[in-house]
Every structure is written in C-alpha cells, then in structure tokens.
Design an enzyme around this catalytic site. Structure first.
Site, PDB file in Angstrom:
ATOM      1  N   THR A  95       3.897 -10.933  19.532  1.00 16.14           N
ATOM      2  CA  THR A  95       3.168 -11.530  20.653  1.00 16.14           C
ATOM      3  C   THR A  95       1.966 -10.693  21.098  1.00 16.14           C
ATOM      4  O   THR A  95       1.170 -11.113  21.922  1.00 16.14           O
ATOM      5  CB  THR A  95       4.094 -11.739  21.870  1.00 16.14           C
ATOM      6  OG1 THR A  95       4.633 -10.473  22.234  1.00 16.14           O
ATOM      7  CG2 THR A  95       5.222 -12.697  21.557  1.00 16.14           C
ATOM      8  N   TYR A 112     -10.515  -1.324   0.969  1.00 17.58           N
ATOM      9  CA  TYR A 112     -11.236  -2.600   1.037  1.00 17.58           C
ATOM     10  C   TYR A 112     -12.541  -2.489   0.250  1.00 17.58           C
ATOM     11  O   TYR A 112     -12.906  -3.373  -0.525  1.00 17.58           O
ATOM     12  CB  TYR A 112     -11.598  -2.989   2.486  1.00 17.58           C
ATOM     13  CG  TYR A 112     -10.475  -2.935   3.496  1.00 17.58           C
ATOM     14  CD1 TYR A 112      -9.144  -2.974   3.104  1.00 17.58           C
ATOM     15  CD2 TYR A 112     -10.755  -2.864   4.862  1.00 17.58           C
ATOM     16  CE1 TYR A 112      -8.130  -2.913   4.054  1.00 17.58           C
ATOM     17  CE2 TYR A 112      -9.744  -2.810   5.806  1.00 17.58           C
ATOM     18  CZ  TYR A 112      -8.442  -2.824   5.399  1.00 17.58           C
ATOM     19  OH  TYR A 112      -7.442  -2.760   6.336  1.00 17.58           O
ATOM     20  N   GLU A 130      -7.956  11.354  -0.919  1.00 16.98           N
ATOM     21  CA  GLU A 130      -8.879  12.031  -0.025  1.00 16.98           C
ATOM     22  C   GLU A 130      -8.780  13.525  -0.253  1.00 16.98           C
ATOM     23  O   GLU A 130      -7.848  14.001  -0.892  1.00 16.98           O
ATOM     24  CB  GLU A 130      -8.482  11.737   1.436  1.00 16.98           C
ATOM     25  CG  GLU A 130      -8.882  10.369   1.892  1.00 16.98           C
ATOM     26  CD  GLU A 130      -8.340  10.037   3.266  1.00 16.98           C
ATOM     27  OE1 GLU A 130      -7.502  10.790   3.775  1.00 16.98           O
ATOM     28  OE2 GLU A 130      -8.772   9.017   3.825  1.00 16.98           O
ATOM     29  N   HIS A 149      -8.295  11.357   9.784  1.00 17.31           N
ATOM     30  CA  HIS A 149      -6.877  11.344   9.406  1.00 17.31           C
ATOM     31  C   HIS A 149      -6.273  12.724   9.515  1.00 17.31           C
ATOM     32  O   HIS A 149      -6.939  13.722   9.294  1.00 17.31           O
ATOM     33  CB  HIS A 149      -6.716  10.977   7.933  1.00 17.31           C
ATOM     34  CG  HIS A 149      -6.983   9.548   7.657  1.00 17.31           C
ATOM     35  ND1 HIS A 149      -6.737   9.013   6.427  1.00 17.31           N
ATOM     36  CD2 HIS A 149      -7.482   8.562   8.403  1.00 17.31           C
ATOM     37  CE1 HIS A 149      -7.072   7.750   6.445  1.00 17.31           C
ATOM     38  NE2 HIS A 149      -7.536   7.449   7.639  1.00 17.31           N
TER      39      HIS A 149
END
Lengths: 341, 279
Positions: free
Chosen positions: B14, B156, B205, B244
């Site tokens: 929700t 992506y 990375e 990160h």
C-alpha cells in the site's frame, strides 16, 4: 560513520573496559593539568601517529605549547575536533584486537595479535576468525573482556571496532589506549549518541569533490562512477561524484546543479537512467537552471520513466538529449576541442 | 533463483513505491497473488487482495515468494515474518537496511534454506516473462545473456545497451551493492551453471574482491561459457565512500587494476567501456 577516539573510549568504559584518565580540550586550555601525559589530535584519519598527531608532554612548561601546536596542526588535511590528553600508562605487554564485518563470509570476524603497534599489517602473529576461534587462542585477560566488546559491537551497530594497542599494565590490568570505531550509517537513526557527529550538509545527495573540472551528475552510485570513468577515458577529468539518488525532485536537482556552479564548474554531464526518477521532472529542472546560467554548458542524457515528456521539454528549449552516455561524453570532448581552436 | 512461475506477495503493497511497482510488475506478467500491509484501510490494490500477515498470504494464496517495499527500520521484522511463514524466496528492494539486521536475516535465511536477493537491489527479471523488481523493463530485451550486477542503475545502462546492440538478455540479477547481501556472485553462478546459460556479464564496482572469488568459483565448477566483466569506479579516489557501502577502495586488492590483472590471468575479459562488452 567514523567515531572520534574520545567518544569510542567513553563507550568502551561503559562496557567495562579500562581507559586512561583523560581530559578533552576543545578550545580553552584548562587550569587542571595532566602531566606527564600524551596529547592526541582528535581527527578521523588513519596514521595519526606517523603524521605527528600524537605528542608527549613531560614537563609543565611544555603543556600549553604542545596543545596549541596540535590544535592548529592539520593531520592529512583535517583539523582536529579537539585534543585528548591522557595519563601515561605503564605498559608491560601490547596487543591488538579488532572486530569487523566480513563481507564475503557475511559474518562478524575477530582479529587478534600478540604484537600491538603501528606495523600490525605485517605481523605474523595474527589470528583471524570467529569469536570462538579467537577466544581459544587469546590470553586469559583478553578472554575476560571479549564478551563486553562483542556486546558493544552489536548493541551500538558498529561495523568496525579496533583497539590498537590494547595493553596489559605492570599491575596486570587491561587498558585500551586507542580506539577506532565505525558506526553503520544506516543505523544512526537508532544510535542517538552518534547523531551529534553527523556532518551537516544542506543537500540530500551524495557528493564527493575530485580534482578535475568536468561536473558529473547521475542517479545511482554505479552509473555516476561509470560516467566519471568514461569522462576520464576521453582524457578529461571529473570534478566530482554527485549522485542525486533515486526519485530526485526538482529542488534536489537544482541544488545539485547550483552546487557545481558554486564550485566554479563550467561544463557538466548529466546521466539519468530513470527507474524511480522521472525524466520530465529532471528536464524541467535543467531548463530552469539553463535559463539563469547561460554561461554554463550542460550535456544531457535522459532516459527511462517519462522519457517522452522529458524529451519534449528539452527540445522545446533547444536542449539536446544524447542517446547514450558515450555519445554524450564524446560530444563534450568535441565541444572542448573546438573551444581550444 | 526464479523461473517465472512464482506466486508473489508484495510486502508493503500500500506504500507509494509498493503500489507503483505492483502495477508495473503485474502489467509485465508477474504472478502477483496478494499483498501484505499494516494499513488496514486498504483491502485491494489493482485488484490484488491486501492481507495483514504473511501467514495469511501463505495459507490463503499459497505464496512462495515475497518482494519487500518496506521502510528500512521495519525490514528485519518483515523478512523474519516471511521466513517463519514458510516463504522460500525473498527479494528486498529497500535501501539503507542496517548491517546488523542483515546479518540476522542472512543467518535465519540460511537456517531455513530461504533465498534472499538484496537488499538495496533492483530485483530479478526474466525478460518478457516476469520481473520481481523495479527495473525499467524497456531496457531488457529477451535474449541469451545473463547479467549479474552489484549496481542498479548501471545494470539498466548496460542492459539497455545490450538490448539495442546484441542478442539480448536471458536473466538480469541485481544483487545489490551493500556490505551484507543475501545472494552473492557464487550463488548466482550456481543458477547460471544449472540453467546452462553460456554468456554472462558481471557488473561490479571498485572495492572488495567478491567478483574474483565468484568467477573463480564458476571456473572451478567447470563453467564453460563466456564471462565478461565491467567495473565502475576507476576514477574513484582511495578511502572515500561513493554512495554505496560497497564502493570503497580498501587497499590494492580492492582496486580495479588488481581485479583486472587477476581476471585476465584467468582469461576473463574486463571491459573498460560498455561498448567493448559486445565486441
């Protein structure tokens, strides 16, 4: 987040570990003086001792000068938060102990060594392993405090706790003489004691300054780093790492652009692959910024969520949207070359 | 890993992100059977029933997988609830989950043989079939290359490039770049080997040495497909965190130069630019 030695030591004492008697001097030098003592610059960088951040005070007349000297001395580019003056401890034996998070084993690991001191990395007497493995081999006095250290590590959400040296005194007591502590950045919300050391910034994105002159903005740490790398593959130098994060709004984007402008940057590459981030919002921010800053040159690659709307906004304002990262940076390179001619 | 037939429950359905991505996943073809939320004013989200507990989700809808869109401070209790209810696969999208919470989650998951992906990850996608995640689907055209990535947006970027310029993608696995993640490169390779996928691209990375260990593990287990790697952060300065928790250089062994050297000794191509991934 790294924690200053004096705060770390307070926590150690709360967990039953002995620490030397001390005074923290932030600005004014107090009347009451600890002599002989050791004065330590409260900086967050490693290798403080070698960089001259730890000095001994033997006589009364050295006190003020030594502390003044440390207060004004940068250690690897950092000015101290304060100076910690500690009583000297009679050392019989030095050890090293640390607790850390092992990424690969995804577990908590301990490191113990019978040789303390600054060349710990090259010691051959190191034991690395789980609590039980280290417990089996540690001296009795160290065994006694291991449960306390473990509780401290868990309860305070630490990702690193290093005591070097941890010493045995002539009276067979264990004392922690230094302390490196890292608190998990993601747990600071429940570690209220650590919050006052949070660096206050007026922006909510990740920004790291670098040495070059090409501004780099993106959404997501990986894509920003890859963009920086590509800039550098083209023989240019990134001026910064700036990750506006997922779902950045107009205000955040404008703040990011303005920050780079304030740093004197003239050329910016902006690489947005919107998942949560909406391209039309980013495009609106860019247009607003461009109108006020015509002397700055933006190279934009905008794709992902609401890309069509974003594209429309850019082209209505005669701004180009490059099809991918490489083409965008190549275009920047071409533009700079033309300026030279 | 995933096969596209999972019966998925959205924990935190929700919330703003929960709702948005439930719609996206459902449209993509993911079999979302129910959601769970502490908000008792909402019974349905996009025709998907909203329940109160994971126990109900398993008993009433035979759920076997859950995806988590819950604020970081509640992730631990949500995941432990899912494990106790008998869920076998859990994908944690949430970022900023405390390390010590993840250590507890990881050990409970291992005890109960539960697969955890994430946290702070884009999830998993089987292009044109199912996605349990948040990735922009248009970047993932169906094909034969597996992508395993520690970085979301970079996944992506690379998936998009491969979709437009190569044979396409068979599976995209976003592991996440946090200090403690549920599924690492080794476990991802188990899936690749089992499913006989012959082309793999690893996106890593700067920092750590998991990529090397994962690839070594694959080779030791006789993986005979083609592996290529791409690392972000060549220009990252030493000792600074780049967003990160993972992207930090810890001495020479975390540097990309080191990873590149070791991997090239193993005959693995490390690409300096994204374009080189398809040559």
């Amino acid at each position: 987040m790294k924690i200053h030695e004096f705060t770390g030591k307070k926590l150690l004492r709360e967990y039953g570990i002995n620490i030397p008697q001390s005074q923290l001097i932030i600005d004014k030098i107090p009347e009451k003086r600890l002599i002989p003592s050791v004065a330590k610059s409260q900086v967050l960088v490693g290798g403080r001792m070698k960089a001259g951040g730890v000095l001994f005070i033997k006589k009364e007349d050295e006190y003020t000068n030594t502390i003044n000297e440390l207060q004004n001395k940068e250690i690897k580019g950092e000015l101290p938060y304060g100076i910690l003056v500690e009583e000297l401890i009679n050392i019989k034996k030095e050890y090293y102990i640390s607790i850390l998070i092992d990424r690969e084993d995804r577990d908590i690991k301990w490191v113990f060594s019978y040789d303390g001191g600054i060349e710990i990395e090259s010691s051959e007497n190191i034991i690395k392993g789980t609590y039980n493995e280290v417990f089996l081999k540690a001296p009795r006095k160290i065994k006694e405090i291991m449960p306390n250290l473990y509780n401290l590590f868990i309860e305070k959400d630490l990702t690193l706790l290093e005591i070097n040296p941890i010493v045995e005194t002539q009276d067979d007591e264990i004392y922690a003489l230094d302390c490196v502590m890292h608190v998990d950045d993601n747990a600071i919300y429940r570690q209220k004691w650590s919050q006052r050391f949070l660096e206050k910034t007026d922006y909510n994105f990740h920004y790291v300054e670098l040495e070059g002159d090409i501004g780099v903005i993106g959404c997501g740490a990986g894509i920003v780093m890859a963009t920086m790398d590509t800039v550098s593959n083209y023989g240019l130098k990134p001026a910064n790492f700036l990750d506006i994060g997922g779902g950045a709004d107009k205000e955040t984007t404008l703040k990011a652009l303005n920050l780079l402008k304030d740093k004197g940057i003239k050329n910016i590459v902006m690489n947005i692959f919107g998942g949560i981030t909406q391209c039309d919002i980013i495009a609106q921010s860019i247009v607003e910024f461009e109108k006020k800053n015509e002397d700055m040159k933006l190279f934009i690659r905008l794709t992902g969520t609401n890309e069509e709307k974003g594209n429309e906004i850019l082209s209505e304002n005669n701004l180009k949207n490059y099809e991918d990262m490489d083409t965008m940076i190549k275009a920047l390179k071409g533009y700079l070359r033309e300026l030279e001619i | 890993m995933i096969n596209g037939k999972e019966r998925v429950c959205v924990q935190g359905i929700t919330g703003k992100y929960g709702q948005f991505h439930t719609k996206k996943m459902k449209e993509y073809g993911t079999n979302i059977v129910c959601g769970v939320s502490k908000n008792d004013l909402i019974d349905e989200v996009y025709d998907i029933p909203v329940l109160k507990t994971m126990k109900e989700a398993v008993e009433k809808y035979n759920t076997d997988t859950s995806i988590i869109f819950i604020p970081a401070k509640n992730v631990k209790s949500a995941v432990l609830e899912a494990i106790e209810s008998g869920i076998k696969k859990i994908i944690i999208i949430t970022e900023h989950v405390p390390v010590h919470d993840m250590l507890i989650i990881k050990s409970k998951a291992d005890e109960n043989k539960v697969l955890i992906i994430g946290p702070n990850c884009p999830g998993i996608i089987l292009p044109e079939r199912s996605k349990i995640g948040i990735m922009p689907e248009k970047a993932f055209k169906k094909g034969d290359i597996a992508i395993i990535s520690k970085s979301g947006t970079l996944m992506y970027e690379i998936a998009d490039y491969l979709s437009n310029n190569s044979t396409g993608i068979s599976i995209g696995i976003g592991l996440g770049g946090d200090m403690i993640i549920g599924t690492g490169l080794k476990e991802a390779f188990d899936y690749i080997i089992e499913n006989k996928i012959k082309k793999v691209i690893i996106i890593g990375e700067v920092g750590g040495s998991e990529e090397i260990k994962g690839i070594r593990y694959a080779l030791e287990n006789n993986y005979d497909g083609k592996i290529k790697a791409f690392f972000a952060g060549r220009t990252a300065p030493k000792g600074k965190t780049m967003g990160h928790a993972g992207a930090i250089i810890e001495g020479y062994e975390g540097s990309i130069e080191y990873k590149e050297k070791v991997l090239s000794d193993l005959n693995i191509k490390v690409c300096k630019s994204i374009k080189d991934l398809i040559s």
